[in-house]
Design an enzyme around this catalytic site. Structure first.
Site, PDB file in Angstrom:
ATOM      1  CG  PHE A  91      39.530  40.010  62.643  1.00 10.62           C
ATOM      2  CD1 PHE A  91      40.564  39.758  61.760  1.00 10.62           C
ATOM      3  CD2 PHE A  91      39.814  40.648  63.833  1.00 10.62           C
ATOM      4  CE1 PHE A  91      41.862  40.152  62.058  1.00 10.62           C
ATOM      5  CE2 PHE A  91      41.106  41.042  64.142  1.00 10.62           C
ATOM      6  CZ  PHE A  91      42.138  40.793  63.248  1.00 10.62           C
TER       7      PHE A  91
ATOM      8  CG  ASP B 287      35.080  44.684  61.517  1.00 11.58           C
ATOM      9  OD1 ASP B 287      35.728  45.459  60.784  1.00 11.58           O
ATOM     10  OD2 ASP B 287      35.567  44.121  62.505  1.00 11.58           O
TER      11      ASP B 287
ATOM     12  CE1 TYR C 178      45.213  47.726  61.828  1.00  9.27           C
ATOM     13  CE2 TYR C 178      44.348  49.232  63.479  1.00  9.27           C
ATOM     14  CZ  TYR C 178      44.479  47.948  62.980  1.00  9.27           C
ATOM     15  OH  TYR C 178      43.866  46.896  63.620  1.00  9.27           O
ATOM     16  CE  LYS C 179      43.375  45.445  59.563  1.00  7.09           C
ATOM     17  NZ  LYS C 179      42.259  44.703  60.120  1.00  7.09           N
TER      18      LYS C 179
ATOM     19  NE  ARG D  47      45.704  38.984  55.128  1.00  9.00           N
ATOM     20  CZ  ARG D  47      45.226  39.629  56.190  1.00  9.00           C
ATOM     21  NH1 ARG D  47      43.954  39.545  56.508  1.00  9.00           N
ATOM     22  NH2 ARG D  47      46.012  40.366  56.935  1.00  9.00           N
TER      23      ARG D  47
HETATM   24  C1  LIG Z   1      42.172  44.410  61.508  1.00 14.07           C
HETATM   25  C2  LIG Z   1      40.816  44.029  62.005  1.00 14.07           C
HETATM   26  C3  LIG Z   1      40.407  44.342  63.310  1.00 14.07           C
HETATM   27  C4  LIG Z   1      41.374  45.005  64.247  1.00 14.07           C
HETATM   28  O1  LIG Z   1      40.841  45.369  65.461  1.00 14.07           O
HETATM   29  P1  LIG Z   1      41.765  46.228  66.459  1.00 14.07           P
HETATM   30  O2  LIG Z   1      40.889  46.522  67.595  1.00 14.07           O
HETATM   31  O3  LIG Z   1      42.251  47.421  65.694  1.00 14.07           O
HETATM   32  O4  LIG Z   1      42.941  45.393  66.832  1.00 14.07           O
HETATM   33  C5  LIG Z   1      39.106  44.045  63.673  1.00 14.07           C
HETATM   34  N1  LIG Z   1      38.252  43.429  62.813  1.00 14.07           N
HETATM   35  C6  LIG Z   1      38.635  43.115  61.555  1.00 14.07           C
HETATM   36  C7  LIG Z   1      37.666  42.479  60.617  1.00 14.07           C
HETATM   37  C8  LIG Z   1      39.936  43.377  61.123  1.00 14.07           C
HETATM   38  O5  LIG Z   1      40.320  43.038  59.904  1.00 14.07           O
END
Ligand SMILES: *Cc1c(COP(=O)(O)O)cnc(C)c1O
Length: 421
Positions: free
Chosen positions: A130, A207, A232-233, A381
């Site tokens: 990511f 992560d 939040y997911k 997705r």
């Molecule tokens: C959604 C997501 C993030 C989000 O990071 P934020 O700091 O909340 O913006 C980070 N890593 C992965 C793999 C994600 O899917």
């Protein structure tokens, strides 16, 4: 295997046999008729989360004012313990709810790099991780006298254990990977990759953004050192809800995070002259916790805990397999192809489809009441949230998607992307 995962094709029959179907009514569904297939980006609100937020604002803040801190101060660790037990396979005292995933990743990766010594300056991640993970690690390497090494990854098939192993060595301080790929949904082999990193003396940071609340995770059994993730997911704690971090207990006193805020100070309210971090998970906190958000996380985790991650995963596998069958029947002949591993067990909660007009199709879907998410390059997705998505959502959503392509209903949409996708 598909017939085993969904024995009948009629979505109503499948929904009627769904043991988690009752959870759907625990979510607020204001937008009548909307087919929401984007819970992997932002989950729908559970009504108990909305009530928790209201309670903190209307009762605790309004009535208790500063006295509220007597209880609020405990909530980040308490929410962390709930996550540890219900979602992460971690022990009490190993998880804290705080900050964002990006900030937590920085804190933990910096702590690992600082602890590694002068001969271990390499941070390893994969080139399809990511973006925030790659950027945070690149920035840290530049500031911290380190080097970022990228493992090449197939964007549709996920990280390869042997390729990761080849990038590890005696020079490696930290390996940082996503457990479930944000793009393809591919699941990485957490246990084996963690073993390979430990074999060369490196620490491992996972992560869990796309795993938490979707895929079983057992941080203790896998011997994981560090982890971060958002709430939040699939956990449905709401936009901007605070993230979590995990530090294996045995490592906590050895690691020092770089942001010496007062919430990580051993005797916080002594207001003393020198910084001396707490001996426990609290040393990874920084400043005042977002109390409303933490309350949302606690309430959201309670919903997932009641359903149970095993049951959620079971349903998620079936939903994904069902969508895959419909893809093969309806969408593949229209120019789509899978951009995810073909075996349901190798994917997390979402299925990614490639189409050369994916961006225009995604826009047309939104106008037809189906919300997917779009990811470069040319991928749609489809997230299946087992707490509130049913088979009928998938049937109707993919049927509208097929119709949009069959009738050319997407052709009037711009082929250039906007700022937020
Ligand atoms: C959604 C997501 C993030 C989000 O990071 P934020 O700091 O909340 O913006 C980070 N890593 C992965 C793999 C994600 O899917």
């Amino acid at each position: 295997m598909f017939s085993e995962l969904h024995p009948a094709a009629d979505p109503a029959v499948l929904d009627a046999a769904d043991g988690l179907a009752a959870f759907r009514s625990e979510f607020a569904h204001d937008t009548e008729g909307l087919i929401y297939l984007d819970g992997n980006s932002l989950g729908r609100p559970p009504t108990t989360v909305l009530e928790a937020v209201k309670r903190v604002v209307d009762e605790e803040w309004t009535q208790r004012l500063i006295r509220g801190w007597d209880e609020w101060i405990e909530t980040p660790a308490r929410a962390g313990d709930a996550l540890a037990a219900a979602v992460l396979g971690a022990r009490p005292g190993e998880v804290l709810v705080c900050d964002s995933t990006s900030v937590n990743l920085y804190k933990l990766a910096a702590a690992a790099l600082d602890a590694a010594g002068p001969d271990r300056r390499v941070l390893v991640t994969d080139d399809d991780n990511f973006p925030t993970d790659r950027y945070i690690l690149a920035g840290l390497a530049q500031r911290g006298g380190g080097e970022l090494r990228l493992v090449g990854t197939d964007i549709d098939d996920g990280v390869d254990v042997e390729a990761v192993t080849a990038a590890l060595g005696e020079d490696t301080a930290l390996l940082c990977l996503s457990h479930v790929s944000y793009r393809s949904g591919a699941i990485a082999d957490m246990a084996e990759i963690t073993r390979r990193a430990h074999a060369v003396g490196a620490l491992v940071l996972w992560d869990l953004c796309h795993s938490a609340g979707s895929v079983p995770v057992d941080l203790e059994a896998c011997g994981v050192d560090l982890a971060v993730g958002c709430t939040y997911k699939y956990l449905n704690a709401g936009p901007g809800a605070p993230a979590f971090l995990y530090v294996r207990e045995e490592l906590q006193r050895r690691l020092r995070q770089p942001l010496w805020g007062w919430f990580s100070q051993a005797d916080q309210f002594a207001m003393g002259p020198d910084y001396s971090p707490r001996p426990d998970i609290g040393r990874f906190a920084v400043g005042t916790p977002p109390v409303v958000g933490v309350a949302a996380v606690e309430a959201a985790v309670a919903v997932t805990a009641r359903a149970g991650v095993t049951a959620l995963r079971d349903k998620s596998l079936r939903l994904g397999a069902y969508a895959q069958t419909l893809h093969d029947e309806w969408l593949k002949p229209l120019g789509f192809r899978l951009a995810s591993p073909a075996e349901p067990h190798r994917r997390g909660g979402h299925l990614t489809l490639w189409h050369e007009d994916a961006w225009r199709i995604a826009q047309a879907m939104r106008d037809r009441g189906v919300i997917p998410d779009f990811r470069e390059p040319d991928r749609i997705r489809l997230g299946f949230a087992p707490l509130y998505n049913g088979y009928a959502d998938i049937h109707e959503g993919l049927s509208r998607m097929a119709e949009i392509v069959r009738t050319g209903g997407y052709e009037k949409y711009p082929s250039r992307r906007g700022a937020v996708t």
